[in-house]
Design a protein around this motif. Sequence first.
Motif, mmCIF file in Angstrom:
data_model
loop_
_atom_site.group_PDB
_atom_site.id
_atom_site.type_symbol
_atom_site.label_atom_id
_atom_site.label_comp_id
_atom_site.label_asym_id
_atom_site.label_seq_id
_atom_site.Cartn_x
_atom_site.Cartn_y
_atom_site.Cartn_z
ATOM 1 N N ALA A 1 -8.403 -6.418 5.763
ATOM 2 C CA ALA A 1 -8.966 -6.949 7.006
ATOM 3 C C ALA A 1 -10.158 -7.857 6.710
ATOM 4 O O ALA A 1 -10.322 -8.911 7.341
ATOM 5 C CB ALA A 1 -9.377 -5.807 7.929
ATOM 6 N N GLY A 2 -10.976 -7.467 5.740
ATOM 7 C CA GLY A 2 -12.130 -8.281 5.375
ATOM 8 C C GLY A 2 -11.741 -9.617 4.784
ATOM 9 O O GLY A 2 -12.501 -10.590 4.871
ATOM 10 N N CYS A 3 -10.558 -9.679 4.169
ATOM 11 C CA CYS A 3 -10.074 -10.930 3.572
ATOM 12 C C CYS A 3 -9.300 -11.793 4.571
ATOM 13 O O CYS A 3 -8.786 -12.852 4.199
ATOM 14 C CB CYS A 3 -9.190 -10.634 2.365
ATOM 15 N N GLY A 4 -9.167 -11.309 5.804
ATOM 16 C CA GLY A 4 -8.531 -12.137 6.828
ATOM 17 C C GLY A 4 -7.215 -11.620 7.379
ATOM 18 O O GLY A 4 -6.595 -12.292 8.207
ATOM 19 N N ALA A 5 -6.758 -10.451 6.941
ATOM 20 C CA ALA A 5 -5.507 -9.907 7.463
ATOM 21 C C ALA A 5 -5.601 -9.727 8.969
ATOM 22 O O ALA A 5 -6.622 -9.286 9.498
ATOM 23 C CB ALA A 5 -5.181 -8.578 6.794
ATOM 24 N N SER A 6 -4.515 -10.052 9.660
ATOM 25 C CA SER A 6 -4.476 -9.900 11.116
ATOM 26 C C SER A 6 -3.392 -8.920 11.554
ATOM 27 O O SER A 6 -3.354 -8.537 12.723
ATOM 28 C CB SER A 6 -4.224 -11.254 11.778
ATOM 29 N N GLU B 1 -9.560 2.299 2.326
ATOM 30 C CA GLU B 1 -10.372 1.283 1.647
ATOM 31 C C GLU B 1 -9.597 -0.018 1.485
ATOM 32 O O GLU B 1 -10.131 -1.118 1.727
ATOM 33 C CB GLU B 1 -10.800 1.813 0.283
ATOM 34 N N ARG B 2 -8.316 0.091 1.104
ATOM 35 C CA ARG B 2 -7.516 -1.115 0.884
ATOM 36 C C ARG B 2 -7.197 -1.823 2.201
ATOM 37 O O ARG B 2 -7.136 -3.054 2.260
ATOM 38 C CB ARG B 2 -6.235 -0.756 0.134
ATOM 39 N N PRO C 1 4.535 11.264 6.860
ATOM 40 C CA PRO C 1 3.313 11.740 6.204
ATOM 41 C C PRO C 1 2.093 11.612 7.129
ATOM 42 O O PRO C 1 1.914 10.579 7.797
ATOM 43 C CB PRO C 1 3.173 10.804 4.993
ATOM 44 N N ARG C 2 1.295 12.610 7.153
ATOM 45 C CA ARG C 2 0.080 12.566 7.967
ATOM 46 C C ARG C 2 -0.816 11.410 7.526
ATOM 47 O O ARG C 2 -1.467 10.758 8.350
ATOM 48 C CB ARG C 2 -0.678 13.893 7.840
ATOM 49 N N GLU C 3 -0.833 11.140 6.225
ATOM 50 C CA GLU C 3 -1.672 10.054 5.709
ATOM 51 C C GLU C 3 -1.221 8.701 6.246
ATOM 52 O O GLU C 3 -2.034 7.783 6.403
ATOM 53 C CB GLU C 3 -1.642 10.045 4.185
ATOM 54 N N MET C 4 0.085 8.565 6.506
ATOM 55 C CA MET C 4 0.576 7.320 7.070
ATOM 56 C C MET C 4 0.029 7.112 8.476
ATOM 57 O O MET C 4 -0.418 6.026 8.842
ATOM 58 C CB MET C 4 2.113 7.327 7.076
ATOM 59 N N LEU C 5 0.051 8.188 9.284
ATOM 60 C CA LEU C 5 -0.506 8.090 10.635
ATOM 61 C C LEU C 5 -2.006 7.824 10.597
ATOM 62 O O LEU C 5 -2.538 7.053 11.402
ATOM 63 C CB LEU C 5 -0.206 9.371 11.407
ATOM 64 N N ASP C 6 -2.692 8.444 9.645
ATOM 65 C CA ASP C 6 -4.124 8.180 9.481
ATOM 66 C C ASP C 6 -4.355 6.717 9.124
ATOM 67 O O ASP C 6 -5.306 6.080 9.605
ATOM 68 C CB ASP C 6 -4.712 9.075 8.389
ATOM 69 N N GLY C 7 -3.478 6.171 8.271
ATOM 70 C CA GLY C 7 -3.593 4.766 7.885
ATOM 71 C C GLY C 7 -3.392 3.832 9.073
ATOM 72 O O GLY C 7 -4.102 2.835 9.222
ATOM 73 N N LEU C 8 -2.428 4.163 9.927
ATOM 74 C CA LEU C 8 -2.188 3.335 11.116
ATOM 75 C C LEU C 8 -3.371 3.413 12.078
ATOM 76 O O LEU C 8 -3.740 2.411 12.702
ATOM 77 C CB LEU C 8 -0.905 3.778 11.814
ATOM 78 N N ALA C 9 -3.954 4.600 12.204
ATOM 79 C CA ALA C 9 -5.134 4.738 13.060
ATOM 80 C C ALA C 9 -6.281 3.893 12.521
ATOM 81 O O ALA C 9 -7.029 3.264 13.281
ATOM 82 C CB ALA C 9 -5.544 6.206 13.159
ATOM 83 N N GLU C 10 -6.427 3.856 11.202
ATOM 84 C CA GLU C 10 -7.468 3.027 10.578
ATOM 85 C C GLU C 10 -7.172 1.546 10.813
ATOM 86 O O GLU C 10 -8.087 0.761 11.103
ATOM 87 C CB GLU C 10 -7.546 3.311 9.080
ATOM 88 N N LEU D 1 0.858 -1.179 0.000
ATOM 89 C CA LEU D 1 0.000 0.000 0.000
ATOM 90 C C LEU D 1 0.896 1.231 0.000
ATOM 91 O O LEU D 1 1.427 1.627 1.034
ATOM 92 C CB LEU D 1 -0.907 0.005 1.232
ATOM 93 N N ASP D 2 1.102 1.818 -1.163
ATOM 94 C CA ASP D 2 2.045 2.928 -1.276
ATOM 95 C C ASP D 2 1.391 4.219 -1.756
ATOM 96 O O ASP D 2 2.066 5.134 -2.219
ATOM 97 C CB ASP D 2 3.219 2.562 -2.186
ATOM 98 N N HIS D 3 0.066 4.292 -1.651
ATOM 99 C CA HIS D 3 -0.656 5.516 -1.973
ATOM 100 C C HIS D 3 -1.609 5.857 -0.826
ATOM 101 O O HIS D 3 -2.236 4.965 -0.260
ATOM 102 C CB HIS D 3 -1.463 5.369 -3.277
ATOM 103 N N GLY D 4 -1.693 7.135 -0.502
ATOM 104 C CA GLY D 4 -2.540 7.567 0.600
ATOM 105 C C GLY D 4 -3.948 7.896 0.153
ATOM 106 O O GLY D 4 -4.460 7.348 -0.825
#
Length: 274
Positions: free
Chosen positions: A168-173, A162-163, A184-193, A153-156
């Motif tokens: 997670a829906g496919c079973g990622a743990s 969504e990705r 990048p702020r988007e990276m922190l947002d991604g981690l929060a998600e 996942l290299d795009h914010g």
Amino acid sequence: MNDAVRELVLTTRLTPTQRRIARELVNRAEDVPHLSAAELAELAQVSQPSVTRFAIALGFDGYPALKRRLRDLVGRPTQREQDGNDLQRAVRDEMDNLSRLADGLADPRLLQAAAGLLAASRPLPVLGLRAAAPLAGYFGYFASKIHSEVRVLDHGGSLLAERLEQAAGCGASAVLAYALPRYPREMLDGLAEARRLGLAIVVITDSPVSPAAELADLTLVASVGSQLLFDMHTAPMALTMVLLQAISDVDPSTTQRRLEDFELSASRRHLFVE
């Protein structure tokens, strides 16, 4: 960067505000002994009383006592640090970063725990944005040879959330994230998600007090070289390969089978000239 200063920060559990101060202290170890509390507060974008409370949290009577201790820890540069031109010193700094990484691997339990989480995740999302994107891609290229499904996942933006949700829906743990300056702020947002989705978070970052460490379940640290115009990622790259080795060691028989299958496929398709 002075190892003793890093250890001083690691001895205490810090609040998010104190982590911001600690990050400035670690990254500016040679300058902080000459800064007032107000100047350090301005650099960390916190209040001056926060700097005083930070010093007390580390076990000092106040900021002046912390500054005196920092002067003792930082000391004078060695002859090696003084010799050579700027380019040589930058490379030598990277050598020191690699030495610190090697020293940290004396106890491999943290690395092995991270490898276990990542090896078990199906699929395995790997997050890296902006300057960290090439490292995520590098990990993903090799990990795909020993792991059944790796998603880089290299795009914010909204697509990142969504990705992550799809993974997670496919079973990622679990998710592996690269968090390198500038963060990048988007990276922190991604981690929060990812945390909202219940994914275990493994972070490769440059400092134990980086912003991403606050969101991580496991934090693997590899210093970034900052002596040149753009950062050097030598130690994070080395840590990437060490982590891949640890993941391959989780299930050696499966690793061997997948590698043999790849070699047969590569030979059939004549992928390489040698």
